[in-house]
Design a protein around this motif. Structure first.
Motif, PDB file in Angstrom:
ATOM      1  N   LYS A 149       0.845  -1.187   0.000  1.00 26.32           N
ATOM      2  CA  LYS A 149       0.000   0.000   0.000  1.00 26.32           C
ATOM      3  C   LYS A 149       0.885   1.242   0.000  1.00 26.32           C
ATOM      4  O   LYS A 149       1.721   1.420   0.877  1.00 26.32           O
ATOM      5  N   LYS A 150       0.704   2.067  -1.033  1.00 27.56           N
ATOM      6  CA  LYS A 150       1.478   3.295  -1.118  1.00 27.56           C
ATOM      7  C   LYS A 150       0.827   4.341  -0.224  1.00 27.56           C
ATOM      8  O   LYS A 150      -0.391   4.526  -0.261  1.00 27.56           O
ATOM      9  N   PRO A 151       1.623   5.025   0.563  1.00 25.53           N
ATOM     10  CA  PRO A 151       1.045   6.047   1.432  1.00 25.53           C
ATOM     11  C   PRO A 151       0.520   7.230   0.614  1.00 25.53           C
ATOM     12  O   PRO A 151       1.090   7.578  -0.417  1.00 25.53           O
ATOM     13  N   ASP A 152      -0.612   7.766   1.073  1.00 23.58           N
ATOM     14  CA  ASP A 152      -1.144   8.964   0.421  1.00 23.58           C
ATOM     15  C   ASP A 152      -0.243  10.137   0.768  1.00 23.58           C
ATOM     16  O   ASP A 152       0.017  10.421   1.937  1.00 23.58           O
ATOM     17  N   VAL A 153       0.223  10.799  -0.264  1.00 19.03           N
ATOM     18  CA  VAL A 153       1.098  11.942  -0.062  1.00 19.03           C
ATOM     19  C   VAL A 153       0.387  13.174  -0.594  1.00 19.03           C
ATOM     20  O   VAL A 153      -0.039  13.202  -1.749  1.00 19.03           O
ATOM     21  N   LYS A 154       0.245  14.154   0.275  1.00 23.21           N
ATOM     22  CA  LYS A 154      -0.401  15.391  -0.119  1.00 23.21           C
ATOM     23  C   LYS A 154       0.632  16.515  -0.026  1.00 23.21           C
ATOM     24  O   LYS A 154       1.246  16.713   1.011  1.00 23.21           O
TER      25      LYS A 154
END
Length: 160
Positions: A149-154
């Motif tokens: 799972k790729k982390p959500d990056v904002k």
């Protein structure tokens, strides 16, 4: 001419000889069995090497793959189970050949008996999707992995 390097003494009499073929068992003679002192066979002449079925475990980006050499076994004689949620268990039994009273055995090298191997699967294993196949005496068990799972990056704009 001796093949034993200088300083190692005689081949059989020195326990530090790296070229010695003798395995020293410090527990020899005790009432329990160690990995070096195998228990006597239940039937004279019975081979016990089958008890330690050889298994390879590799991890690919998609799955954990187990390969076990089980020559001479049919798929009906092998069980693949997942127990306690994360333990892969591979077991089976090869029966001894039926002996006729008129048979004269000259050598018995093929092993017989039960085997059992267990592997604790990692957290990323999808244990509900395990698949097993047997071909030419090789059991292949494939345990798919959960996708990374790729982390959500904002992105945050820096003011200033």
């Amino acid at each position: 001419m001796s093949l034993t390097p200088f300083g190692f003494g005689s081949r059989r009499g020195h326990i530090f000889d790296p070229f010695s073929l003798d395995a020293w068992d410090p527990f020899q003679g005790f009432p329990f069995h160690t990995s070096l002192s195998f228990p006597p066979a239940a039937v004279p002449g019975e081979a016990s090497a089958f008890a330690a079925a050889r298994v390879d475990w590799k991890e690919t980006p998609e799955a954990h793959v187990f390969k076990a050499d089980l020559p001479g076994l049919r798929k009906e004689e092998v069980k693949v189970e997942v127990e306690d949620g994360r333990v892969l268990q591979i077991s089976g039994e090869r029966s001894r050949e039926h002996e006729e009273k008129t048979d004269t055995w000259h050598r018995v090298e093929r092993s017989s008996g039960k085997f059992l191997r267990r592997f604790r699967l990692p957290e990323n294993a999808k244990v509900e999707q395990v698949k097993a196949a047997m071909e030419n005496g090789v059991l292949t068990v494939t345990v798919p992995k959960e996708g990374v799972k790729k982390p959500d990056v904002k992105s945050i704009e820096i003011s200033g």
